[in-house]
Design an enzyme around this catalytic site. Sequence first.
Site, PDB file in Angstrom:
ATOM      1  N   SER A 145       0.867  -1.186   0.000  1.00 47.03           N
ATOM      2  CA  SER A 145       0.000   0.000   0.000  1.00 47.03           C
ATOM      3  C   SER A 145       0.899   1.230   0.000  1.00 47.03           C
ATOM      4  CB  SER A 145      -0.855   0.003   1.268  1.00 47.03           C
ATOM      5  OG  SER A 145      -1.503   1.245   1.452  1.00 47.03           O
ATOM      6  N   TYR A 158      -2.510  -1.158  10.362  1.00 50.05           N
ATOM      7  CA  TYR A 158      -2.387  -1.280   8.906  1.00 50.05           C
ATOM      8  C   TYR A 158      -1.056  -0.712   8.421  1.00 50.05           C
ATOM      9  CZ  TYR A 158      -4.045  -1.116   4.009  1.00 50.05           C
ATOM     10  OH  TYR A 158      -4.197  -1.288   2.646  1.00 50.05           O
TER      11      TYR A 158
HETATM   12  P1  NAD Z   1     -11.166  -6.659  -0.462  1.00 47.65           P
HETATM   13  O1  NAD Z   1     -11.836  -6.555   0.862  1.00 47.65           O
HETATM   14  O2  NAD Z   1     -11.962  -6.467  -1.699  1.00 47.65           O
HETATM   15  O3  NAD Z   1     -10.393  -8.066  -0.568  1.00 47.65           O
HETATM   16  C1  NAD Z   1      -9.732  -8.629   0.524  1.00 47.65           C
HETATM   17  C2  NAD Z   1      -9.566 -10.109   0.291  1.00 47.65           C
HETATM   18  O4  NAD Z   1      -8.899 -10.693   1.419  1.00 47.65           O
HETATM   19  C3  NAD Z   1     -10.897 -10.849   0.139  1.00 47.65           C
HETATM   20  O5  NAD Z   1     -10.773 -11.836  -0.851  1.00 47.65           O
HETATM   21  C4  NAD Z   1     -11.083 -11.486   1.511  1.00 47.65           C
HETATM   22  O6  NAD Z   1     -11.867 -12.651   1.473  1.00 47.65           O
HETATM   23  C5  NAD Z   1      -9.629 -11.822   1.848  1.00 47.65           C
HETATM   24  N1  NAD Z   1      -9.421 -12.080   3.273  1.00 47.65           N
HETATM   25  C6  NAD Z   1      -9.695 -11.277   4.332  1.00 47.65           C
HETATM   26  N2  NAD Z   1      -9.391 -11.913   5.479  1.00 47.65           N
HETATM   27  C7  NAD Z   1      -8.896 -13.125   5.139  1.00 47.65           C
HETATM   28  C8  NAD Z   1      -8.413 -14.253   5.879  1.00 47.65           C
HETATM   29  N3  NAD Z   1      -8.384 -14.261   7.224  1.00 47.65           N
HETATM   30  N4  NAD Z   1      -7.986 -15.338   5.194  1.00 47.65           N
HETATM   31  C9  NAD Z   1      -8.038 -15.374   3.850  1.00 47.65           C
HETATM   32  N5  NAD Z   1      -8.500 -14.338   3.096  1.00 47.65           N
HETATM   33  C10 NAD Z   1      -8.914 -13.243   3.745  1.00 47.65           C
HETATM   34  O7  NAD Z   1      -9.979  -5.592  -0.393  1.00 47.65           O
HETATM   35  P2  NAD Z   1      -8.962  -5.057  -1.510  1.00 47.65           P
HETATM   36  O8  NAD Z   1      -9.157  -3.606  -1.541  1.00 47.65           O
HETATM   37  O9  NAD Z   1      -9.031  -5.830  -2.764  1.00 47.65           O
HETATM   38  O10 NAD Z   1      -7.571  -5.351  -0.762  1.00 47.65           O
HETATM   39  C11 NAD Z   1      -6.610  -6.308  -1.203  1.00 47.65           C
HETATM   40  C12 NAD Z   1      -5.228  -5.878  -0.738  1.00 47.65           C
HETATM   41  O11 NAD Z   1      -4.900  -4.625  -1.306  1.00 47.65           O
HETATM   42  C13 NAD Z   1      -5.128  -5.695   0.783  1.00 47.65           C
HETATM   43  O12 NAD Z   1      -3.893  -6.180   1.252  1.00 47.65           O
HETATM   44  C14 NAD Z   1      -5.219  -4.191   0.946  1.00 47.65           C
HETATM   45  O13 NAD Z   1      -4.565  -3.756   2.114  1.00 47.65           O
HETATM   46  C15 NAD Z   1      -4.482  -3.739  -0.298  1.00 47.65           C
HETATM   47  N6  NAD Z   1      -4.766  -2.354  -0.688  1.00 47.65           N
HETATM   48  C16 NAD Z   1      -6.035  -1.931  -0.934  1.00 47.65           C
HETATM   49  C17 NAD Z   1      -6.252  -0.599  -1.288  1.00 47.65           C
HETATM   50  C18 NAD Z   1      -7.637  -0.044  -1.580  1.00 47.65           C
HETATM   51  O14 NAD Z   1      -7.784   1.175  -1.643  1.00 47.65           O
HETATM   52  N7  NAD Z   1      -8.661  -0.873  -1.790  1.00 47.65           N
HETATM   53  C19 NAD Z   1      -5.168   0.275  -1.372  1.00 47.65           C
HETATM   54  C20 NAD Z   1      -3.881  -0.195  -1.128  1.00 47.65           C
HETATM   55  C21 NAD Z   1      -3.688  -1.524  -0.778  1.00 47.65           C
END
Ligand code: NAD
Length: 263
Positions: A145, A158
């Site tokens: 991130s 985080y």
């Molecule tokens: P999301 O909530 O759409 O997806 C998260 C995924 O993680 C889902 O598939 C969920 O089922 C899985 N998950 C959660 N807990 C779990 C567990 N205990 N075991 C197995 N799977 C688990 O979120 P996203 O936005 O797609 O985030 C994905 C990654 O990207 C994360 O690491 C997040 O920190 C990072 N990220 C997101 C953003 C944003 O703005 N959305 C920005 C920077 C980084």
Amino acid sequence: MTKGFSMKTVIITGSSSGIGLGIAENFATAGYNIVLNGLGKAEELEATRARVAALGSGEVIFHGANMLKPDEIDDLVKTTEAKFGGVDVLVPNAGIQHVEKIEDFPVAKWDAIIGINLSSAFHLVRAAMPIMKKQASGRIIAIASAHALVASPYKSAYVAAKHGILGLMKTVALEGAEFGITANAICPGYVETPLVTGQIADTAKARNMTEEQVINEVILKAQPTKQFVTVEQIAALALYLASDQAAQITGAALPMDGGWTAQ
Ligand code: NAD
């Protein structure tokens, strides 16, 4: 290409939604075997698996390892090796968020965020490294991130986990360098995943703002382009990092944040 013959395999954690799913779709289209993972209802997970499988010539399986359980993470990697004969690309992506002042931050939330967002990547790499060393090739692409590089208030767990994953990728890059293994961290700014979309509507209601105001004045305040990063853009970078052309990119933090961390 014949199914199962000289086909590459990628494990993507947290690929039942959002960024992970977008990465899975891109790798599937490129012909990879895919190991999906994440939480969700069985029927929905199967529907997602079938949809991703229809995109390419590779095979797509789902493994429900909970990223808080080291034994299940180990089984995810072992199952992949047994089924496909190796692990070419590993994408630690699963993650959760909790926003609260540090003095009120629930200890259980701290533990869960460190567990899912950081320690799971250690367990994944720990299990995959011997396989990748044996292959003399491997690509580890953590979805970190912008919060791996800079902080925001109220996101202590985080930000700590994301800074930690960058340190982990740098270390793995050094340990893997002579074995054809690269390790990098993609550092996205705000991405419009279903999770974030929900927050926009809720925040608009709570602050009596339009959704557009919430996007520009609250969510994208830190992002000079005032545009979301897209899942497709991140997925394209991930596929590039898995390519032969990216062999000398290792130990790197690759921001994709509309200029956020340039400030
Ligand atoms: P999301 O909530 O759409 O997806 C998260 C995924 O993680 C889902 O598939 C969920 O089922 C899985 N998950 C959660 N807990 C779990 C567990 N205990 N075991 C197995 N799977 C688990 O979120 P996203 O936005 O797609 O985030 C994905 C990654 O990207 C994360 O690491 C997040 O920190 C990072 N990220 C997101 C953003 C944003 O703005 N959305 C920005 C920077 C980084």
